[in-house]
Motif scaffolding. Structure first.
Motif, PDB file in Angstrom:
ATOM      1  N   ASN A  69       1.087  -0.572   0.245  1.00 45.69           N
ATOM      2  CA  ASN A  69       0.134   0.315  -0.050  1.00 45.69           C
ATOM      3  C   ASN A  69       1.023   0.864   0.124  1.00 45.69           C
ATOM      4  O   ASN A  69       2.157   1.239   0.567  1.00 45.69           O
ATOM      5  CB  ASN A  69      -0.382   0.315   1.117  1.00 45.69           C
ATOM      6  CG  ASN A  69      -2.177  -1.082   1.090  1.00 45.69           C
ATOM      7  OD1 ASN A  69      -2.923  -0.458   0.205  1.00 45.69           O
ATOM      8  ND2 ASN A  69      -1.810  -2.120   1.709  1.00 45.69           N
ATOM      9  N   PRO A  70       0.822   2.124  -0.374  1.00 43.37           N
ATOM     10  CA  PRO A  70      -0.794   2.644  -1.600  1.00 43.37           C
ATOM     11  C   PRO A  70      -0.581   1.161  -2.312  1.00 43.37           C
ATOM     12  O   PRO A  70       0.344   1.209  -3.267  1.00 43.37           O
ATOM     13  CB  PRO A  70      -0.817   3.760  -2.228  1.00 43.37           C
ATOM     14  CG  PRO A  70       0.510   4.570  -1.658  1.00 43.37           C
ATOM     15  CD  PRO A  70       1.398   3.446  -0.404  1.00 43.37           C
ATOM     16  N   GLU A  71      -1.840   1.456  -3.346  1.00 49.14           N
ATOM     17  CA  GLU A  71      -1.313   0.719  -4.192  1.00 49.14           C
ATOM     18  C   GLU A  71      -1.140   1.524  -5.546  1.00 49.14           C
ATOM     19  O   GLU A  71      -0.212   1.164  -6.616  1.00 49.14           O
ATOM     20  CB  GLU A  71      -2.797   0.423  -5.311  1.00 49.14           C
ATOM     21  CG  GLU A  71      -3.603  -0.832  -4.310  1.00 49.14           C
ATOM     22  CD  GLU A  71      -5.276  -0.679  -4.865  1.00 49.14           C
ATOM     23  OE1 GLU A  71      -5.897  -0.097  -5.995  1.00 49.14           O
ATOM     24  OE2 GLU A  71      -5.708  -1.601  -4.516  1.00 49.14           O
ATOM     25  N   THR A  72      -0.941   2.785  -5.293  1.00 44.86           N
ATOM     26  CA  THR A  72       0.342   3.617  -6.445  1.00 44.86           C
ATOM     27  C   THR A  72       1.362   4.800  -5.883  1.00 44.86           C
ATOM     28  O   THR A  72       0.936   4.793  -4.926  1.00 44.86           O
ATOM     29  CB  THR A  72      -0.587   4.085  -7.372  1.00 44.86           C
ATOM     30  OG1 THR A  72      -1.588   5.460  -6.686  1.00 44.86           O
ATOM     31  CG2 THR A  72      -0.990   3.893  -8.392  1.00 44.86           C
ATOM     32  N   GLY A  73       1.734   5.080  -6.197  1.00 50.36           N
ATOM     33  CA  GLY A  73       3.072   6.092  -5.387  1.00 50.36           C
ATOM     34  C   GLY A  73       3.997   5.153  -4.731  1.00 50.36           C
ATOM     35  O   GLY A  73       3.595   3.761  -4.778  1.00 50.36           O
ATOM     36  N   ASP A  74       4.502   5.882  -3.977  1.00 58.48           N
ATOM     37  CA  ASP A  74       6.164   5.068  -2.815  1.00 58.48           C
ATOM     38  C   ASP A  74       4.980   4.177  -1.486  1.00 58.48           C
ATOM     39  O   ASP A  74       4.685   4.438  -1.209  1.00 58.48           O
ATOM     40  CB  ASP A  74       6.701   6.066  -2.672  1.00 58.48           C
ATOM     41  CG  ASP A  74       7.409   7.306  -3.344  1.00 58.48           C
ATOM     42  OD1 ASP A  74       7.860   6.795  -4.713  1.00 58.48           O
ATOM     43  OD2 ASP A  74       7.779   7.958  -3.700  1.00 58.48           O
ATOM     44  N   ARG A  75       5.760   2.875  -2.043  1.00 58.39           N
ATOM     45  CA  ARG A  75       5.619   2.514  -0.755  1.00 58.39           C
ATOM     46  C   ARG A  75       6.484   2.376   0.076  1.00 58.39           C
ATOM     47  O   ARG A  75       7.322   2.525  -0.393  1.00 58.39           O
ATOM     48  CB  ARG A  75       5.579   0.739  -1.648  1.00 58.39           C
ATOM     49  CG  ARG A  75       4.320   0.767  -2.941  1.00 58.39           C
ATOM     50  CD  ARG A  75       4.083  -0.481  -3.132  1.00 58.39           C
ATOM     51  NE  ARG A  75       2.662  -0.724  -4.005  1.00 58.39           N
ATOM     52  CZ  ARG A  75       2.821  -1.470  -4.491  1.00 58.39           C
ATOM     53  NH1 ARG A  75       3.630  -3.104  -4.653  1.00 58.39           N
ATOM     54  NH2 ARG A  75       1.142  -1.864  -5.828  1.00 58.39           N
ATOM     55  N   LYS A  76       6.350   2.094   1.147  1.00 58.40           N
ATOM     56  CA  LYS A  76       7.386   2.147   2.652  1.00 58.40           C
ATOM     57  C   LYS A  76       7.248   0.660   3.264  1.00 58.40           C
ATOM     58  O   LYS A  76       5.897   0.104   3.160  1.00 58.40           O
ATOM     59  CB  LYS A  76       6.511   2.769   3.528  1.00 58.40           C
ATOM     60  CG  LYS A  76       6.873   4.114   3.208  1.00 58.40           C
ATOM     61  CD  LYS A  76       7.143   4.870   4.449  1.00 58.40           C
ATOM     62  CE  LYS A  76       5.285   5.581   4.536  1.00 58.40           C
ATOM     63  NZ  LYS A  76       5.180   6.434   5.170  1.00 58.40           N
ATOM     64  N   LEU A  77       7.846   0.096   4.146  1.00 64.74           N
ATOM     65  CA  LEU A  77       8.295  -0.873   4.822  1.00 64.74           C
ATOM     66  C   LEU A  77       7.363  -0.709   5.867  1.00 64.74           C
ATOM     67  O   LEU A  77       7.000   0.184   6.056  1.00 64.74           O
ATOM     68  CB  LEU A  77       9.383  -0.935   5.458  1.00 64.74           C
ATOM     69  CG  LEU A  77      10.552  -2.430   4.548  1.00 64.74           C
ATOM     70  CD1 LEU A  77      11.666  -2.341   4.918  1.00 64.74           C
ATOM     71  CD2 LEU A  77      10.050  -3.655   3.525  1.00 64.74           C
ATOM     72  N   PRO A  78       6.306  -1.626   6.278  1.00 62.32           N
ATOM     73  CA  PRO A  78       5.640  -1.561   7.526  1.00 62.32           C
ATOM     74  C   PRO A  78       6.539  -1.114   8.751  1.00 62.32           C
ATOM     75  O   PRO A  78       7.893  -1.193   8.892  1.00 62.32           O
ATOM     76  CB  PRO A  78       5.116  -2.841   7.864  1.00 62.32           C
ATOM     77  CG  PRO A  78       5.155  -3.436   6.484  1.00 62.32           C
ATOM     78  CD  PRO A  78       6.192  -3.308   5.836  1.00 62.32           C
ATOM     79  N   LEU A  79       5.797  -0.037   9.214  1.00 62.08           N
ATOM     80  CA  LEU A  79       6.520   0.576  10.502  1.00 62.08           C
ATOM     81  C   LEU A  79       5.537   0.329  11.759  1.00 62.08           C
ATOM     82  O   LEU A  79       4.578   1.052  11.708  1.00 62.08           O
ATOM     83  CB  LEU A  79       6.707   1.866  10.686  1.00 62.08           C
ATOM     84  CG  LEU A  79       7.437   2.883  11.578  1.00 62.08           C
ATOM     85  CD1 LEU A  79       8.581   2.304  11.781  1.00 62.08           C
ATOM     86  CD2 LEU A  79       7.646   4.465  11.071  1.00 62.08           C
ATOM     87  N   LEU A  80       6.062  -0.336  12.580  1.00 62.77           N
ATOM     88  CA  LEU A  80       5.213  -1.290  13.528  1.00 62.77           C
ATOM     89  C   LEU A  80       5.119  -0.265  14.893  1.00 62.77           C
ATOM     90  O   LEU A  80       6.659  -0.092  15.236  1.00 62.77           O
ATOM     91  CB  LEU A  80       5.262  -2.584  13.753  1.00 62.77           C
ATOM     92  CG  LEU A  80       5.057  -3.336  12.441  1.00 62.77           C
ATOM     93  CD1 LEU A  80       5.217  -5.197  12.811  1.00 62.77           C
ATOM     94  CD2 LEU A  80       3.798  -3.489  11.962  1.00 62.77           C
ATOM     95  N   GLU A  81       4.612  -0.237  15.884  1.00 56.74           N
ATOM     96  CA  GLU A  81       4.182   0.704  16.640  1.00 56.74           C
ATOM     97  C   GLU A  81       3.387   0.108  17.658  1.00 56.74           C
ATOM     98  O   GLU A  81       2.755  -0.885  17.378  1.00 56.74           O
ATOM     99  CB  GLU A  81       3.902   2.649  16.514  1.00 56.74           C
ATOM    100  CG  GLU A  81       2.514   2.404  16.188  1.00 56.74           C
ATOM    101  CD  GLU A  81       1.592   3.833  16.451  1.00 56.74           C
ATOM    102  OE1 GLU A  81       2.800   4.706  16.551  1.00 56.74           O
ATOM    103  OE2 GLU A  81       0.827   4.225  16.532  1.00 56.74           O
ATOM    104  N   VAL A  82       4.420  -0.025  18.710  1.00 58.82           N
ATOM    105  CA  VAL A  82       3.275  -0.604  20.052  1.00 58.82           C
ATOM    106  C   VAL A  82       2.895   0.008  21.130  1.00 58.82           C
ATOM    107  O   VAL A  82       3.634   1.041  21.669  1.00 58.82           O
ATOM    108  CB  VAL A  82       4.571  -1.811  21.468  1.00 58.82           C
ATOM    109  CG1 VAL A  82       3.820  -2.561  22.207  1.00 58.82           C
ATOM    110  CG2 VAL A  82       5.439  -2.689  20.175  1.00 58.82           C
TER     111      VAL A  82
END
Length: 171
Positions: A143-156
């Protein structure tokens, strides 16, 4: 208290080893107290972007599907699953502090959510779905389907009280 270990990037440099972080007299975390007065007193249109985001996130979290299973951001301390993830979070802070200590922290109640859902620029309908995806604990892969994608950034989100352990790194 605190059988699960996480890591907290202490951008305000106010933590000490062995400290217990608890809710304040209003039932809020430090983060919650920063936003609570603004979102309870100002008209929505006069809130900052960050205040609007937190207001809308809390409104979404209050939906029956989420309210019993997700701790409020206003009653939580934020953490990361690893020291490296805590350092990734520090890289997102603007303006970036010169040095940020990272502590191990211990919590009993928590949920792990993907922060990327909070940052995607989108229209109103997509923004609503992004907030729901955040609270559903969906991972933002592809995600997003178009444009720049990032690795998930998980927060607790660690529901207070939380016990601070040792200083483990600097970012």
């Amino acid at each position: 208290m605190g059988i699960h270990r996480f890591y907290h990037a202490d951008r305000w440099q106010g933590l000490t080893e062995g400290q217990t972080i608890e809710l304040d007299s209003r039932g809020l975390s430090r983060f919650g107290s920063i936003y609570w007065d603004a979102i309870c007193t100002k008209p929505f249109d006069s809130l900052t972007d960050a205040e609007q985001r937190e207001f809308l996130l809390e409104q979404t979290r209050s939906l029956p599907v989420f309210s019993e299973h997700r701790c409020s951001r206003f009653q939580s301390m934020f953490g990361a699953l690893s020291i490296e993830d805590a350092k990734r979070f520090v890289d997102t802070i603007l303006p970036r502090p010169e040095r940020v200590p990272i502590y191990e922290v211990f919590a009993s109640s928590f949920c792990t959510l993907d922060m990327n859902w909070l940052d995607y620029a989108s229209d109103v309908d997509t923004s609503i779905q992004n907030r729901r995806n955040y609270w559903y604990a969906e991972i933002s892969n592809h995600n997003p389907e178009t444009g720049d994608r990032k690795l998930p950034l998980l927060e607790v989100l660690m529901q207070l009280p939380v016990r601070v352990g040792k200083l483990v790194a600097w970012a």
